[in-house]
Design a protein around this motif. Structure first.
Motif, short mmCIF file in Angstrom:
data_model
loop_
_atom_site.label_atom_id
_atom_site.label_comp_id
_atom_site.label_asym_id
_atom_site.label_seq_id
_atom_site.Cartn_x
_atom_site.Cartn_y
_atom_site.Cartn_z
N ILE A 122 0.85 -1.19 0.00
CA ILE A 122 0.00 0.00 0.00
C ILE A 122 0.88 1.23 0.00
N THR A 123 0.60 2.16 -0.91
CA THR A 123 1.34 3.42 -1.01
C THR A 123 0.39 4.56 -0.72
N HIS A 124 0.84 5.52 0.08
CA HIS A 124 0.04 6.71 0.36
C HIS A 124 0.31 7.74 -0.72
N LEU A 125 -0.75 8.35 -1.24
CA LEU A 125 -0.58 9.42 -2.21
C LEU A 125 -0.12 10.68 -1.48
N PRO A 126 0.80 11.42 -2.08
CA PRO A 126 1.26 12.64 -1.42
C PRO A 126 0.13 13.67 -1.31
N ASN A 127 0.17 14.44 -0.27
CA ASN A 127 -0.77 15.55 -0.03
C ASN A 127 -2.21 15.09 0.18
N THR A 128 -2.42 13.84 0.53
CA THR A 128 -3.79 13.38 0.83
C THR A 128 -3.73 12.22 1.81
N GLU A 129 -4.69 12.16 2.67
CA GLU A 129 -4.80 11.05 3.60
C GLU A 129 -5.89 10.07 3.19
N SER A 130 -6.72 10.47 2.21
CA SER A 130 -7.88 9.65 1.87
C SER A 130 -7.64 8.68 0.71
N HIS A 131 -6.51 8.77 0.03
CA HIS A 131 -6.26 7.88 -1.10
C HIS A 131 -5.05 6.99 -0.82
N ARG A 132 -5.17 5.75 -1.22
CA ARG A 132 -4.09 4.78 -1.11
C ARG A 132 -3.99 4.04 -2.43
N ILE A 133 -2.79 3.63 -2.77
CA ILE A 133 -2.56 2.81 -3.96
C ILE A 133 -2.11 1.45 -3.48
N ILE A 134 -2.78 0.41 -3.94
CA ILE A 134 -2.38 -0.96 -3.62
C ILE A 134 -1.78 -1.56 -4.89
N THR A 135 -0.52 -1.94 -4.82
CA THR A 135 0.16 -2.57 -5.94
C THR A 135 0.11 -4.07 -5.74
N LEU A 136 -0.52 -4.76 -6.69
CA LEU A 136 -0.69 -6.21 -6.56
C LEU A 136 0.59 -6.93 -6.97
N ASN A 137 0.91 -7.99 -6.24
CA ASN A 137 2.01 -8.85 -6.68
C ASN A 137 1.46 -9.76 -7.78
#
Length: 103
Positions: free
Chosen positions: A4-19
Motif C-alpha cells: 500500500i502506497t500513500h498518495l502525497p498531499n492526501t490522507e484519503s487515497h491509497r494505492i495498492i500494488t498487486l504482486n
C-alpha cells in the motif's frame, strides 16, 4: 499490507500494488470487500469477469456458426479424426453450458 502506497498531499487515497499472484487472482475472480463484521462494501474485478464472459460468448457463437457451416458440408463418406470428434464434443458441451446460463 506492505503493498500500500500513500498518495502525497492526501490522507484519503491509497494505492495498492498487486504482486503477480494477486493480479492473477484479480483477473480470474471477483473480490468482495467486507467490513470486519462481514457487511458487504464493494466488489472488485466484476467488470473484468463480465468482459471475459462476453468475449467467451462471442468466441463460442463464432465457433457454433463455423461448426454449422462445416457440418453442412460433411456427408457419410467423410470420416473425422478422433481429435476433431473430441473438439466437437467439447464445443457442444460448452454450447450446452451457455444455453443453460441464458435460459
Amino acid at each position: 499490507m506492505d503493498n500500500i502506497t500513500h498518495l502525497p498531499n492526501t490522507e484519503s487515497h491509497r494505492i495498492i500494488t498487486l504482486n503477480p499472484s494477486q493480479y492473477v487472482l484479480y483477473q480470474t475472480t471477483c473480490i468482495d470487500l467486507n467490513t470486519p463484521d462481514g457487511e458487504y462494501l464493494e466488489t472488485l474485478g466484476q467488470h473484468i469477469q463480465n468482459d471475459l464472459t462476453e468475449t467467451n460468448a462471442h468466441q463460442l457463437r463464432d465457433n457454433i456458426y463455423l461448426i454449422g457451416c462445416l457440418l453442412g458440408k460433411i456427408n457419410e463418406d467423410i470420416e473425422l479424426p478422433v481429435r476433431a470428434v473430441s473438439g466437437l464434443a467439447d464445443l457442444f458441451y460448452r454450447m450446452q453450458e451457455l444455453c443453460e446460463k441464458h435460459i
